[in-house]
Design a protein around this motif. Structure first.
Motif, short mmCIF file in Angstrom:
data_model
loop_
_atom_site.label_atom_id
_atom_site.label_comp_id
_atom_site.label_asym_id
_atom_site.label_seq_id
_atom_site.Cartn_x
_atom_site.Cartn_y
_atom_site.Cartn_z
N TYR B 88 6.41 32.10 22.79
CA TYR B 88 5.69 30.79 22.45
C TYR B 88 6.66 30.09 22.17
O TYR B 88 6.78 28.62 22.24
CB TYR B 88 4.73 30.97 21.64
N GLU B 89 7.86 30.56 21.31
CA GLU B 89 9.03 29.54 21.04
C GLU B 89 9.71 28.81 21.87
O GLU B 89 10.21 27.61 21.54
CB GLU B 89 9.90 30.32 19.96
N LYS B 90 9.90 29.38 23.15
CA LYS B 90 10.60 28.88 23.90
C LYS B 90 9.41 27.76 24.93
O LYS B 90 9.74 26.88 25.55
CB LYS B 90 11.23 29.66 25.00
N TYR B 91 8.21 28.48 25.15
CA TYR B 91 7.06 27.94 25.79
C TYR B 91 6.69 26.70 25.23
O TYR B 91 6.63 25.54 25.88
CB TYR B 91 6.06 28.94 26.01
N ALA B 92 6.58 26.76 23.84
CA ALA B 92 6.28 25.50 23.28
C ALA B 92 7.38 24.36 23.43
O ALA B 92 7.02 23.04 23.58
CB ALA B 92 6.09 25.78 21.86
N ARG B 93 8.51 24.62 23.38
CA ARG B 93 9.51 23.82 23.23
C ARG B 93 9.54 23.07 24.69
O ARG B 93 10.07 21.87 24.92
CB ARG B 93 10.97 24.25 22.97
N ILE B 94 9.43 23.99 25.78
CA ILE B 94 9.23 23.29 27.06
C ILE B 94 8.30 22.45 27.31
O ILE B 94 8.28 21.33 28.15
CB ILE B 94 9.41 24.57 28.13
N GLY B 99 6.44 22.74 17.26
CA GLY B 99 5.29 22.73 16.28
C GLY B 99 3.94 22.98 16.69
O GLY B 99 2.98 22.88 15.88
N ARG B 100 3.81 23.07 18.09
CA ARG B 100 2.67 23.53 18.60
C ARG B 100 2.14 24.93 18.43
O ARG B 100 0.96 25.21 18.83
CB ARG B 100 2.66 23.03 20.16
N ILE B 101 2.78 25.55 17.83
CA ILE B 101 2.49 26.97 17.73
C ILE B 101 1.86 27.28 15.97
O ILE B 101 2.25 26.77 15.27
CB ILE B 101 3.63 28.19 17.65
N LYS B 112 -0.39 34.60 17.83
CA LYS B 112 0.31 33.22 17.64
C LYS B 112 -0.58 32.49 18.74
O LYS B 112 -0.98 33.16 19.82
CB LYS B 112 1.76 33.26 18.11
N ARG B 113 -0.83 31.19 18.38
CA ARG B 113 -1.40 30.29 19.29
C ARG B 113 -0.74 29.18 19.71
O ARG B 113 -0.06 28.44 19.02
CB ARG B 113 -2.86 29.90 18.49
N LEU B 114 -0.92 28.88 21.06
CA LEU B 114 -0.17 27.44 21.71
C LEU B 114 -1.26 26.58 22.34
O LEU B 114 -1.75 27.05 23.17
CB LEU B 114 1.04 28.03 22.45
N GLY B 115 -1.32 25.53 21.77
CA GLY B 115 -2.12 24.54 22.43
C GLY B 115 -1.35 23.94 23.74
O GLY B 115 -0.20 23.52 23.71
N PHE B 116 -2.04 24.05 24.68
CA PHE B 116 -1.51 23.55 26.04
C PHE B 116 -1.36 22.03 26.35
O PHE B 116 -0.65 21.60 27.18
CB PHE B 116 -2.12 24.27 27.17
N LYS B 117 -2.23 21.14 25.59
CA LYS B 117 -2.21 19.66 25.63
C LYS B 117 -0.65 19.22 25.53
O LYS B 117 -0.17 19.30 24.50
CB LYS B 117 -2.98 18.98 25.23
#
Lengths: 151, 194
Positions: B88-94, B99-101, B112-117
């Motif tokens: 998620y650390e990479k997915y979120a940055r992309i 900060g979305r994690i 860990k939770r990652l909001g997709f919007k």
């Protein structure tokens, strides 16, 4: 200075690697040295060894002047597992290449642009020697002339 | 000897390491390790490209057959590569920023939770492409630095029986008016020469 021999460059790259050396010692060559009774350099059938030789079929670079080709990497071992261990060390070596690298050959310093695996491995027994081996194939691009030519 | 004046080093082969940092992060010295302010956005798979684009506006007149003037009214510089690390650390940055994690629990499990919007405003990054042997002047490092860009691609990680999920990235360069030279406002390349 004569043209770089790409197989010699690949053999040097392999034989200089300490992880490979730990498994095969100095038994890395372009032709096997098994069944050479009387020779001090002869390989024994239960020793781990690597043979690298040309594999045909690659389209050559006719424009720039690089050696472009495919090399067959024969990893001989006392057992299939021993042969696989050698093969895995070659995979590690190739993985660790960070872009271009050099190898010192008798024809000068070779610039190796790339060396990447080109097919899945093949586990078999050498039909002539009856020794277990894993065979891998890699593609390479190596400059045709030694770096010393450009200094 | 080869029938060309080109040195062997002039041909560049091999992938480079890709890093992102907050917009405003300066280019690191080429002979130093990449500072920890830069986050390695990899490993990547396949080709990495830097595309210079911008169509020319061609002007003609009645006195000539060929164009008499051209201008480039628009210009883009796009960096594309594909990330295979799905943490998620990479997915979120992309998709936006790290900060979305959020960390928390789901049932009794830590998660860990990652909001997709992705939101209306993409995060602005600085981008660094560093290769340890990416100089056309010798076996030296080379790097490309983009001071201001956003991830403009639409990654579509796919799952399948023999399919690896991957994040296709496309970083669009924005002009960085904080650069003193107009030539540098869309980034630059730096390569060691000796």
């Amino acid at each position: 200075m004569p043209m770089i021999d790409p197989i010699a460059a690949i053999l040097k790259l392999i034989s200089d690697n300490t992880n490979v050396q730990a498994i095969v010692g100095d038994r890395v060559a372009g032709k096997h040295k098994f069944a050479q009774a009387g020779s001090v350099n002869a390989w024994k059938a239960d020793q781990s060894c690597i043979v690298a030789k040309d594999d045909p079929g690659t389209t050559p670079d006719i424009d720039i002047g690089d050696h472009v080709g495919r090399v067959e990497l024969r990893c001989y071992g006392a057992t299939p597992a021993a042969a696989r261990k050698i093969y895995n060390s070659l995979i590690e070596l190739i993985r660790d290449l960070e872009g271009r690298t050099t190898a010192n050959t008798s024809n000068g310093t070779a610039l190796i642009y790339s060396l990447v695996m080109d097919a899945s491995p093949f586990t078999t027994v050498d039909p002539d020697l009856s020794i277990d081996m894993v065979v891998g194939y890699a593609r390479y691009r190596i400059h045709e002339y030694a770096l010393e030519e450009y200094q | 000897m080869a029938g060309t004046a080109m040195t062997p080093y002039a041909q560049l082969v091999g992938p480079v390491d890709v890093y992102v940092a907050p917009y405003g992060t300066a280019e690191p010295a080429i002979d130093a390790a990449v500072p920890s302010t830069w986050y390695k956005l990899g490993p990547t798979t396949g080709d990495q490209t830097i595309e210079h684009s911008g169509d020319l506006e061609v002007f003609r007149d009645n006195d000539h057959q060929a164009p008499v003037k051209v201008t480039r009214p628009e210009e883009d510089l796009m960096v594309t590569f594909t990330v295979v690390d799905m943490t998620y650390e990479k997915y979120a940055r992309i998709i936006n920023n790290v900060g979305r994690i959020a960390t928390g629990t789901s049932g009794s499990a830590n998660v860990k939770r990652l909001g997709f919007k992705r939101g209306a405003t993409p995060t602005e990054y600085a981008l660094l492409l560093r290769g340890s042997a990416d100089s056309p002047y010798g076996l030296y490092p080379g790097q490309n630095y983009i001071p201001r860009c956003v991830q403009s691609g639409n990654p579509a990680p796919a799952r399948g029986k023999a399919t690896r999920a991957e994040l296709e990235c496309e970083f669009m360069t924005l002009e960085d008016d904080t650069q003193s030279s107009d030539d540098d406002k869309m980034g630059w390349g730096t390569v060691q020469i000796n």
